[in-house]
Scaffold this motif. Structure first.
Motif, PDB file in Angstrom:
ATOM      1  N   ARG A  29     -15.517  21.307   4.118  1.00  0.00           N
ATOM      2  CA  ARG A  29     -14.150  20.840   3.889  1.00  0.00           C
ATOM      3  C   ARG A  29     -13.268  22.012   3.467  1.00  0.00           C
ATOM      4  N   LEU A  40     -10.013  20.566  -5.353  1.00  0.00           N
ATOM      5  CA  LEU A  40      -9.210  19.631  -4.562  1.00  0.00           C
ATOM      6  C   LEU A  40      -9.267  20.073  -3.115  1.00  0.00           C
ATOM      7  N   TYR A  41      -9.607  19.127  -2.228  1.00  0.00           N
ATOM      8  CA  TYR A  41      -9.743  19.428  -0.803  1.00  0.00           C
ATOM      9  C   TYR A  41      -8.541  18.904  -0.022  1.00  0.00           C
ATOM     10  N   ASP A  43      -8.357  17.268   2.777  1.00  0.00           N
ATOM     11  CA  ASP A  43      -8.441  15.904   3.311  1.00  0.00           C
ATOM     12  C   ASP A  43      -8.041  14.857   2.275  1.00  0.00           C
ATOM     13  N   GLU A  44      -8.233  15.161   0.985  1.00  0.00           N
ATOM     14  CA  GLU A  44      -7.813  14.240  -0.068  1.00  0.00           C
ATOM     15  C   GLU A  44      -6.295  14.113  -0.096  1.00  0.00           C
ATOM     16  N   ASP A  47      -5.134  12.165   3.077  1.00  0.00           N
ATOM     17  CA  ASP A  47      -5.355  10.719   2.952  1.00  0.00           C
ATOM     18  C   ASP A  47      -4.268  10.059   2.110  1.00  0.00           C
ATOM     19  N   PHE A  48      -3.673  10.821   1.204  1.00  0.00           N
ATOM     20  CA  PHE A  48      -2.644  10.290   0.314  1.00  0.00           C
ATOM     21  C   PHE A  48      -1.298  10.134   1.022  1.00  0.00           C
ATOM     22  N   TYR A  65       1.239  15.330  -5.167  1.00  0.00           N
ATOM     23  CA  TYR A  65      -0.158  14.930  -5.347  1.00  0.00           C
ATOM     24  C   TYR A  65      -0.950  16.039  -6.037  1.00  0.00           C
ATOM     25  N   LYS A  66      -0.717  17.284  -5.637  1.00  0.00           N
ATOM     26  CA  LYS A  66      -1.438  18.411  -6.251  1.00  0.00           C
ATOM     27  C   LYS A  66      -1.130  18.506  -7.749  1.00  0.00           C
ATOM     28  N   TRP A  69      -2.862  15.676  -9.521  1.00  0.00           N
ATOM     29  CA  TRP A  69      -4.310  15.915  -9.546  1.00  0.00           C
ATOM     30  C   TRP A  69      -4.665  16.950 -10.604  1.00  0.00           C
TER      31      TRP A  69
END
Length: 284
Positions: A29, A40-41, A43-44, A47-48, A65-66, A69
């Motif tokens: 990933r 943190l990848y 793809d996460e 997906d958000f 999001y980052k 997170w």
């Protein structure tokens, strides 16, 4: 040389062991960032972000999001260092885990064992319970059309609206696509009267008998407005069956789910008692 080779080998092992203690990273990933040993990848983040979002909004959501997170990761690490994995948290975690497993198993049983609610059962429930489902406002079915007042085919439209057979409805729709500046076909779905009534230039009281006596025509500022009501249900009356059919089905289905799970749990308990699987310890 042998001694130097042994030293190099030992150093290599030490380095390997040290690297094992570092953050494990999934090389399949794409990593974006790391905080306190957590990664943190990409793809996460993907997906958000919802599909169809503009590149600008996508970039904004990704950054948001980052930040969230990173904040939650730092909060967790800080909380863990101060609270730790204490016994109370262990108990709560285990209790929550058990509930998740039980719930998943129950959903699996329901999907496998529970049958669909028959139409006749839903209809019967409606007839015995419809007084519990009353309308808060007047609802209607029908057709609304707005055309230029200069349109010469008004008589044709009135003739079409006088009959709501499938053939007339098809011809009415064809007329609208050619001449109307605005139209609403809600003859098959109950709609709030206040919503449709607001489209007419002059207010029509919902209790006016004229609503159900044919087509109402109003003129204003170069436009003609046509309202043909094919069905009407007043506020305070039971909601029509087709309007709440799915709601009734869900109510009955939930009742069946509760009944099924209660019976299953009771069966498990009875079997355990009968088979001597329950052991009580007497206080000494």
């Amino acid at each position: 040389m042998k001694r130097q080779h042994c030293i190099a080998l030992v150093l290599g092992v030490v380095v390997a062991l040290t690297s094992c203690q570092e953050t494990w990273r999934d090389l399949t990933r794409e990593a974006v960032l790391e905080v306190e040993g957590e990664i943190l990848y990409l793809d996460e983040i993907q997906d958000f972000i919802p599909d169809g979002v503009s590149p600008k909004d996508s970039a904004y959501l990704a950054e948001s999001y980052k930040k969230q997170w990173i904040t939650r990761t730092l909060m967790y690490k800080n909380a863990y260092n101060n609270v730790g994995n204490n016994e109370d948290i262990q108990k709560l975690t285990e209790a929550y885990r058990k509930e998740l497993i039980i719930n998943q198993y129950q959903q699996q049983l329901i999907a496998e064992k529970l049958k669909e609610i028959p139409e006749a059962t839903i209809t019967q429930y409606y007839e015995t319970s419809k007084d519990k489902f009353l309308l808060d406002e007047c609802i209607i079915k029908g057709i609304f059309i707005k055309i230029p007042s200069s349109e010469t085919n008004k008589a044709e439209l009135l003739e079409l609206l006088s009959n709501t057979t499938d053939e007339h409805l098809e011809n009415t729709m064809r007329f609208c696509t050619q001449h109307a500046v605005m139209y609403e076909f809600f003859n098959e779905s109950w709609t709030s009267y206040s919503k449709i009534g607001s489209l007419m230039p002059e207010t029509i009281d919902q209790n006016d008998p004229a609503l159900t006596r044919g087509t109402i025509v109003q003129e204003k500022e170069g436009y003609s407005y046509f309202l043909r009501v094919t069905g009407k249900c007043d506020a305070g009356k039971p909601k029509p069956y087709e309007m709440i059919k799915n709601e009734l089905r869900n109510i009955l289905l939930n009742q069946e789910k509760i009944k099924f799970i209660n019976q299953f749990q009771q069966s498990l308990y009875n079997d355990a008692v009968e088979n001597g699987e329950i052991k009580y310890f007497e206080n000494e």
